[in-house]
Write an enzyme that holds these catalytic residues in place. Structure first.
Site, PDB file in Angstrom:
ATOM      1  N   GLU A 195      -3.879  -2.889   5.645  1.00  0.00           N
ATOM      2  CA  GLU A 195      -3.222  -3.462   6.833  1.00  0.00           C
ATOM      3  C   GLU A 195      -4.178  -4.257   7.707  1.00  0.00           C
ATOM      4  O   GLU A 195      -3.761  -4.926   8.654  1.00  0.00           O
ATOM      5  CB  GLU A 195      -2.612  -2.324   7.678  1.00  0.00           C
ATOM      6  CG  GLU A 195      -1.411  -1.629   7.041  1.00  0.00           C
ATOM      7  CD  GLU A 195      -1.793  -0.452   6.144  1.00  0.00           C
ATOM      8  OE1 GLU A 195      -2.949  -0.404   5.678  1.00  0.00           O
ATOM      9  OE2 GLU A 195      -0.932   0.407   5.907  1.00  0.00           O
ATOM     10  N   THR A 234       0.857  -1.171   0.000  1.00  0.00           N
ATOM     11  CA  THR A 234       0.000   0.000   0.000  1.00  0.00           C
ATOM     12  C   THR A 234       0.897   1.225   0.000  1.00  0.00           C
ATOM     13  O   THR A 234       2.020   1.176   0.496  1.00  0.00           O
ATOM     14  CB  THR A 234      -0.958  -0.043   1.209  1.00  0.00           C
ATOM     15  OG1 THR A 234      -1.753   1.140   1.225  1.00  0.00           O
ATOM     16  CG2 THR A 234      -0.244  -0.164   2.530  1.00  0.00           C
ATOM     17  N   LYS A 259      -6.702  10.297  -1.577  1.00  0.00           N
ATOM     18  CA  LYS A 259      -7.290   9.096  -2.170  1.00  0.00           C
ATOM     19  C   LYS A 259      -8.215   9.506  -3.304  1.00  0.00           C
ATOM     20  O   LYS A 259      -9.257  10.108  -3.082  1.00  0.00           O
ATOM     21  CB  LYS A 259      -8.034   8.282  -1.119  1.00  0.00           C
ATOM     22  CG  LYS A 259      -8.077   6.827  -1.514  1.00  0.00           C
ATOM     23  CD  LYS A 259      -8.496   5.935  -0.394  1.00  0.00           C
ATOM     24  CE  LYS A 259      -8.101   4.501  -0.684  1.00  0.00           C
ATOM     25  NZ  LYS A 259      -8.728   3.557   0.204  1.00  0.00           N
ATOM     26  N   TRP A 306      -4.341   5.654  -4.117  1.00  0.00           N
ATOM     27  CA  TRP A 306      -3.572   6.593  -3.315  1.00  0.00           C
ATOM     28  C   TRP A 306      -2.634   7.455  -4.133  1.00  0.00           C
ATOM     29  O   TRP A 306      -2.027   7.007  -5.093  1.00  0.00           O
ATOM     30  CB  TRP A 306      -2.720   5.832  -2.298  1.00  0.00           C
ATOM     31  CG  TRP A 306      -3.503   5.300  -1.145  1.00  0.00           C
ATOM     32  CD1 TRP A 306      -3.691   3.986  -0.829  1.00  0.00           C
ATOM     33  CD2 TRP A 306      -4.186   6.053  -0.149  1.00  0.00           C
ATOM     34  NE1 TRP A 306      -4.451   3.894   0.305  1.00  0.00           N
ATOM     35  CE2 TRP A 306      -4.776   5.139   0.741  1.00  0.00           C
ATOM     36  CE3 TRP A 306      -4.367   7.425   0.073  1.00  0.00           C
ATOM     37  CZ2 TRP A 306      -5.530   5.534   1.845  1.00  0.00           C
ATOM     38  CZ3 TRP A 306      -5.126   7.817   1.178  1.00  0.00           C
ATOM     39  CH2 TRP A 306      -5.696   6.878   2.038  1.00  0.00           C
TER      40      TRP A 306
END
Ligand code: AMP
Length: 546
Positions: free
Chosen positions: A332, A187, A443, A448
């Protein structure tokens, strides 16, 4: 401690598909193919092909437990099979996001130490770029049949259908320790380098079970879920596992994610539930308004990954009778952390109050704990008013980043909670509401953008003295980057020249929509640009007529 007297039965990804193949003969997986055709088969067929792939990976390519095997693909039946085959032999399925710039993909593949990659043939150029950068990739498998092999395929590239055709039926799925690593997903990080979240078989199964428990109406055998949320990021919110656990049919849209294509797919396949980010649903809503109807069987949907406007939720529910579940989560966390399952029946009392409740991110799933802390690190009351940094822990939450001690150190508290970087309130009923973001990220359409990375690129322009990039609300993309620049004394420059410099250094999606020249930027006491203040000043910039 005395242990309970229960068998050691590992929770594993392959156990999910093996059971689905036996007990859900009517459960199907349907995939939209690039040539317009649809591929449809049962969970039992999917298992058979996953088993052939598992065997070929082991026997023909020498993939061993713990090896990282990358995927770079849209949501298709072959990608679904790869999930189970790679993890089922104890290797790690490393999903790559094709929206990353080539340099980021190179970094990720290298950092993960991927030994093989399974990629859609449409990504052949990206694969060439990655594999020519001196990577350690030994095998390139293109997810296509012999006819679909592109003429510019890299030397030695293997055709997926040939590979599995050469493998016999039947496979003795190994019994794995359920703490074994299963899926690796990177990420974006604020400093530019993406960071890896490594889930385990146990965490994936727990996450799927907890999601099912939180939103059971979506997971009946008669339901058919469209997963627009990608398999290449955030495990498609766990749908490849939750649907075969419950026998729910799964529909995979391939690469065409515009409103018209999704409407037609849902209409023809009689999709009942659809999962995706707000930008996607805005496109679908426009199509529904044009046709003045909804896809015929669609009666519920999940929207998450970014904050949906109340008007979006209202339009689906009030105008088209589609019940909306709003979700929040993070890579996560496996990723789903909360689901807001408040029913529209509550809207009868006061619509405004209902929409205010519905735009909250919702209550934590079983298996997720949340707390909010003030700047001194003290816990804040759950009164729906006090806001602070949201921290989580739980059965599917990572406890460290993959091979990244420095970032791990920053991201976790001494008592083992994960700092989300979101600023939130929690009300007395447990509903979490995100009110701001501490992390310096934007975002846009579910993807992202690191504002720091864009700022660094812009600062390369000799005319810029200081600048800052903020995420500003956008009617279609939820957020878009806006660059605020202070020019050096006596300099004049066109915003296009700054944008083209930035374009050389960042992914296309990260190029700011506009550059605003300002005389100065506000600073905090510690000398940092006060982005919170600027976000407030420019919050309606893209929403109003300029
Ligand atoms: P990712 O790991 O890419 O899924 O991004 C996780 C982050 O996306 C969260 O920490 C939030 O900042 C944001 N996010 C996800 N879902 C929502 C939501 N429903 N509302 C607002 N922000 C969200």
């Amino acid at each position: 401690m005395r242990h309970g007297q229960i068998m050691d039965w590992p929770l594993s990804t392959s156990s999910i598909l093996r059971r689905a193949a036996k007990v859900f003969p009517d459960g199907t997986v349907t995939a939209q193919l690039p040539d317009g055709r649809r591929h449809r088969y049962s969970y039992s067929d999917a298992l058979q092909r996953a088993a052939r792939l598992a065997k070929a990976l082991q026997r023909d390519l020498g993939i061993k437990p713990g090896d990282r095997v990358a995927t770079l693909a849209w949501n298709t039946h072959r990608h679904f099979e790869a999930y189970f085959a790679i993890t089922g032999i104890g290797a790690i399925c490393h999903t790559l996001n094709p929206r990353y710039a080539l340099e980021q993909l190179e970094y990720i593949v290298d950092h993960a130490g991927d030994v093989a990659i399974l990629a859609d043939s449409s990504f052949v150029k990206l694969v060439q770029g990655i594999s020519s950068a001196g990577s350690q990739l030994k095998h390139i498998i293109l997810l296509t049949d012999a006819d679909g092999m592109p003429p510019d395929a890299p030397d030695g590239a293997i055709c997926y259908e040939r590979l599995i055709a050469g493998s016999a039926d039947g496979f003795d799925w190994p019994e794995l320790d359920d703490q074994a690593a299963a899926i690796l997903c990177y990420t974006s990080g604020t400093t530019g380098d993406p960071k890896g979240a490594l889930s385990s078989h146990r965490s994936l199964v727990m996450h799927a079970l907890c999601t099912i428990a939180a939103a059971p109406a979506h997971f009946l055998e008669r339901e058919k879920i469209l997963a627009v949320v990608p398999l290449f990021h955030v495990n498609a919110w766990g749908l490849p596992f939750s649907t075969p656990i419950t026998g729910t049919s799964l529909v995979l849209p391939g690469s065409n994610l515009d409103g018209k294509s999704l409407f037609d797919l849902m209409d023809q396949e009689e999709v009942t539930s659809a999962w995706g980010v707000p930008t996607i649903w805005l496109g679908l809503l426009a199509e529904m308004r044009q046709r003045n109807r909804k896809p015929k069987a669609l009666h519920q949907m999940v929207v998450g990954g970014a904050a949906p406007p109340g008007s979006l939720i209202d339009a689906f529910e009030a105008d088209f009778g589609i019940e909306v579940t709003h979700g929040w989560g993070m890579t996560e966390m496996g990723p789903v952390g909360t689901l807001n399952t408040q029913s529209p029946s509550k809207a009868t009392e006061s619509k405004d109050a209902y929409l205010e409740l519905k735009t909250k991110q919702g209550r934590p799933l079983y298996g997720v704990e949340m707390r909010i802390l003030d700047e001194a690190g003290d816990p804040l009351p759950h009164d729906g008013k006090n806001s602070g940094e949201l921290q989580v822990r739980g059965a599917a939450v990572i406890k460290e980043y993959y091979k990244n001690a420095a970032i791990t150190e920053e991201a976790f508290t001494a008592d083992g909670w994960f700092k989300t970087g979101d600023i939130a309130t929690i009300d007395s009923a447990g509903n979490m509401n995100i009110v701001d973001r501490a992390k310096d990220m934007i975002k846009s359409g579910g993807e992202w953008i690191s504002s720091i990375e864009v700022e660094n690129a812009a600062m390369g322009h000799p005319a810029i003295a200081e600048c800052c990039v903020i995420g500003v609300s956008h009617p279609h993309w939820q957020e878009r980057p806006l660059l605020l620049a202070v020019l050096c004394e006596g300099q004049e420059v066109a915003s296009e020249s700054i944008k083209s410099l930035i374009a050389e250094r960042v992914a296309k999606i990260a190029i700011p929509d506009e550059v605003i020249f300002v005389d100065g930027l506000p600073h905090t006491a510690t000398g940092k640009v006060s982005k919170r203040h600027l976000r407030e000043t420019y919050k309606d910039y893209f929403l109003s007529d300029r």
